[in-house]
Design an enzyme around this catalytic site. Structure first.
Site, PDB file in Angstrom:
ATOM      1  N   ASN A  26      43.850  38.850  38.492  1.00 40.72           N
ATOM      2  CA  ASN A  26      45.145  38.296  39.042  1.00 40.72           C
ATOM      3  C   ASN A  26      45.379  36.911  38.679  1.00 40.72           C
ATOM      4  O   ASN A  26      46.593  36.577  38.751  1.00 40.72           O
ATOM      5  CB  ASN A  26      44.634  38.339  40.511  1.00 40.72           C
ATOM      6  CG  ASN A  26      44.625  39.879  41.248  1.00 40.72           C
ATOM      7  OD1 ASN A  26      45.157  40.692  40.682  1.00 40.72           O
ATOM      8  ND2 ASN A  26      43.914  40.110  42.223  1.00 40.72           N
ATOM      9  N   VAL A  27      44.284  35.966  38.476  1.00 40.05           N
ATOM     10  CA  VAL A  27      44.391  34.618  38.405  1.00 40.05           C
ATOM     11  C   VAL A  27      45.197  34.637  36.846  1.00 40.05           C
ATOM     12  O   VAL A  27      46.019  33.763  36.562  1.00 40.05           O
ATOM     13  CB  VAL A  27      43.226  33.934  38.622  1.00 40.05           C
ATOM     14  CG1 VAL A  27      43.397  32.366  37.916  1.00 40.05           C
ATOM     15  CG2 VAL A  27      42.752  33.991  39.830  1.00 40.05           C
ATOM     16  N   LYS A 116      32.939  29.768  39.013  1.00 43.53           N
ATOM     17  CA  LYS A 116      31.858  29.208  39.914  1.00 43.53           C
ATOM     18  C   LYS A 116      30.496  29.486  39.435  1.00 43.53           C
ATOM     19  O   LYS A 116      29.403  28.842  39.882  1.00 43.53           O
ATOM     20  CB  LYS A 116      32.252  29.424  41.363  1.00 43.53           C
ATOM     21  CG  LYS A 116      32.337  30.743  41.639  1.00 43.53           C
ATOM     22  CD  LYS A 116      32.749  30.603  43.213  1.00 43.53           C
ATOM     23  CE  LYS A 116      33.503  32.345  43.470  1.00 43.53           C
ATOM     24  NZ  LYS A 116      34.370  32.846  42.734  1.00 43.53           N
ATOM     25  N   GLY A 145      39.851  27.197  45.482  1.00 45.17           N
ATOM     26  CA  GLY A 145      41.152  27.644  44.764  1.00 45.17           C
ATOM     27  C   GLY A 145      42.283  26.573  44.800  1.00 45.17           C
ATOM     28  O   GLY A 145      41.891  25.578  43.745  1.00 45.17           O
ATOM     29  N   ILE A 147      42.965  24.036  46.518  1.00 43.71           N
ATOM     30  CA  ILE A 147      42.800  22.945  47.280  1.00 43.71           C
ATOM     31  C   ILE A 147      42.184  21.952  46.151  1.00 43.71           C
ATOM     32  O   ILE A 147      41.072  22.150  45.514  1.00 43.71           O
ATOM     33  CB  ILE A 147      41.631  23.017  48.464  1.00 43.71           C
ATOM     34  CG1 ILE A 147      42.295  24.205  49.363  1.00 43.71           C
ATOM     35  CG2 ILE A 147      41.528  21.764  49.131  1.00 43.71           C
ATOM     36  CD1 ILE A 147      41.218  24.550  50.478  1.00 43.71           C
ATOM     37  N   GLY A 198      42.433  43.946  51.548  1.00 42.78           N
ATOM     38  CA  GLY A 198      42.274  43.298  50.169  1.00 42.78           C
ATOM     39  C   GLY A 198      41.704  41.895  50.228  1.00 42.78           C
ATOM     40  O   GLY A 198      41.325  41.225  49.106  1.00 42.78           O
ATOM     41  N   GLU A 201      35.614  42.388  48.744  1.00 47.46           N
ATOM     42  CA  GLU A 201      35.692  43.572  47.493  1.00 47.46           C
ATOM     43  C   GLU A 201      34.934  44.840  47.857  1.00 47.46           C
ATOM     44  O   GLU A 201      34.353  44.957  49.122  1.00 47.46           O
ATOM     45  CB  GLU A 201      34.557  42.785  46.516  1.00 47.46           C
ATOM     46  CG  GLU A 201      35.388  41.262  46.094  1.00 47.46           C
ATOM     47  CD  GLU A 201      36.340  41.598  45.078  1.00 47.46           C
ATOM     48  OE1 GLU A 201      36.532  42.421  44.564  1.00 47.46           O
ATOM     49  OE2 GLU A 201      37.273  40.223  44.753  1.00 47.46           O
ATOM     50  N   LYS A 216      29.417  27.599  45.031  1.00 44.82           N
ATOM     51  CA  LYS A 216      30.468  26.434  45.379  1.00 44.82           C
ATOM     52  C   LYS A 216      29.847  24.984  45.851  1.00 44.82           C
ATOM     53  O   LYS A 216      29.959  23.817  45.354  1.00 44.82           O
ATOM     54  CB  LYS A 216      31.503  26.876  46.289  1.00 44.82           C
ATOM     55  CG  LYS A 216      32.434  27.779  45.794  1.00 44.82           C
ATOM     56  CD  LYS A 216      33.413  28.588  46.685  1.00 44.82           C
ATOM     57  CE  LYS A 216      34.040  29.576  45.907  1.00 44.82           C
ATOM     58  NZ  LYS A 216      35.011  30.600  46.968  1.00 44.82           N
ATOM     59  N   GLY A 318      43.171  33.913  45.458  1.00 43.40           N
ATOM     60  CA  GLY A 318      44.431  34.396  45.625  1.00 43.40           C
ATOM     61  C   GLY A 318      44.796  34.071  44.065  1.00 43.40           C
ATOM     62  O   GLY A 318      44.476  32.873  43.532  1.00 43.40           O
TER      63      GLY A 318
END
Length: 444
Positions: A26-27, A116, A145, A147, A198, A201, A216, A318
């Site tokens: 996705n990324v 991470k 993400g 931020i 979604g 996982e 993190k 996301g």
């Protein structure tokens, strides 16, 4: 005019900056899309064209919205190409990502990663490789993400002393706890709903048991306190034992429950400083800024001596939000390539020792099912008194077989608090200790 490294605007004919992307989930897919759609803007911001040299994927047969000529299943060969200046690692996991990043750094290529799990274990190794090769290692997207947290800690607050970094850095668990709080549903039902939507996982262990948040926390603590902290240094508890009853009880104390990642500078009585890094579900007052962070959103609160309290809030996961952070790092790395500069290096000069959870002052919320007879409250209170743990509040609920006590303590070393819980579990008057949570965000 001759071009020099200090020129703010490179010559229009500056050499293109070649980018290799490892992974197209996705990324990765969003990074590739933005590179193509925003090519002109990126060129203007960097001072040179930014060109995608290739994308490494595991399965070449899978349909993708990209020219087949750019795809390869040989990540090592792509990293080794002479026309690649920046490697963007979005594969995840430890291996082969670790070897590929090391190879890129050692060959003089800057690296941008959102990994991470890898950084929580091997930041020191990779940062050393980057320093020796005089290239950049950026990882803003590895925490929260879109931020911006990593760069403010490394740059904006570089002249300040950070005392505490606390936040909600896992969207899956925040979605689950927010839904439990709003609907009264059980943990298992809310987890299943998170999967259907979604947010969770197929195997949610890394999220719900706190491993993702702990990784993190290790990264944030390392940066904030100039001390190398790994995931193994982070005390960790997940949310799987949190019940709907806990959230109902929390409201009666004007609190809610959040999975918090807390990195804190601990000052001992003798003036010694240590670092505490911990992840656990905790009650926080509804008046606290993190209490209103709901759904899949993330937020991080930083407390520094001179800057005071700063809060960073937004989408913590996301494809598009995380790609935004990745592209921000990539632009910084590309600018440095064009101008001949470098970003900030890892700072571990403080090398503070890690404080074990036993030594960290905390507050406890304890819910227990008790025998409905005179003297039980006094017996319970006596166990806290023996260990010098002060009780802040007691709530008695129900009667007969449903009799329950809820105790909230004042701040005391976690060891003493946990010893109280163990003693309660051995008491005849206590039928069951139903729930134990910590309480954060207060001055008591």
């Amino acid at each position: 005019m001759n071009q020099t490294p200090s020129d703010p605007t490179p010559a229009s004919g500056a050499r293109p900056i070649g980018v290799a992307v490892l992974g197209m989930g996705n990324v990765g897919a969003e990074v590739v899309r933005i590179l193509a759609e925003n090519a002109d803007d990126l060129r203007a911001r960097v001072g040179a064209p930014v060109e995608l040299r290739g994308v490494a994927v595991r399965d070449l047969t899978r349909p993708r919205k990209i020219s087949q000529e750019l795809l390869t299943d040989d990540a090592a060969a792509l990293v080794a190409r002479a026309d690649v200046d920046i490697v963007v690692e979005l594969m995840g996991g430890i291996d082969p990502a670790r070897e590929l990043i090391r190879a890129a750094l050692e060959s003089g290529k800057s690296v941008v990663t959102a990994n991470k799990a890898l950084l929580a274990e091997y930041t020191g190794e990779l940062a050393t490789a980057a320093a020796e090769a005089k290239v950049d290692l950026y990882f803003e997207a590895a925490v929260a993400g879109a931020i911006p947290v990593v760069r403010p800690l490394m740059q904006s607050l570089a002249g300040d002393t950070v005392e505490r970094v606390a936040g909600i850095v896992n969207g899956t668990t925040n979605f689950i706890l927010s839904a439990m709080d709003e609907t009264g549903a059980a943990y298992a039902d809310t987890l299943a709903e998170a999967g259907r939507l979604g947010y969770a996982e197929a195997d949610p262990t890394a999220d719900v048991e706190g491993y993702d948040a702990a990784a993190k926390a290790a990264i944030l603590a390392s940066i904030a306190f100039h001390t190398r902290v790994t995931a193994a240094d982070v005390f960790r508890e997940g949310i799987s034992t949190v019940t709907a009853a806990d959230l109902v009880a929390a409201k009666k104390f004007d609190c809610t429950v959040k999975l918090l990642s807390i990195c804190e500078r601990v000052h001992d009585a003798d003036g010694r400083q240590r670092v505490s890094a911990r992840v656990y579900p905790a009650l926080i007052p509804l008046s606290h800024p993190l209490a209103t962070v709901n759904g899949a959103f993330n937020a991080v609160v930083v407390e520094a001596d001179n800057a005071g309290r700063l809060m960073f809030y937004g989408q913590g996961a996301g494809g598009s939000p995380t790609a935004s952070a990745v592209l921000g790092d990539m632009v910084m790395a590309a600018r440095n390539k064009v101008h001949g500069g470098r970003g900030p290096l890892e700072s571990t000069y403080a090398s503070l020792p890690i404080a074990p959870i036993d030594d960290v002052p905390t507050r406890y919320y304890i819910s227990m099912k008790v025998a409905d007879r005179p003297g039980v409250l006094a017996q319970v209170a006596g166990e806290f008194t023996k260990r010098a743990v002060s009780i802040a509040a007691v709530r008695q609920e129900g009667a007969g077989e449903d009799a329950r006590l809820i105790v909230v303590t004042h701040r005391a070393p976690d060891r003493a608090q946990s010893e109280c819980v163990a003693a309660l579990e051995d008491m005849d008057a206590v039928i069951k200790v139903s729930s134990v949570l910590r309480l954060e965000g207060t001055d008591d």
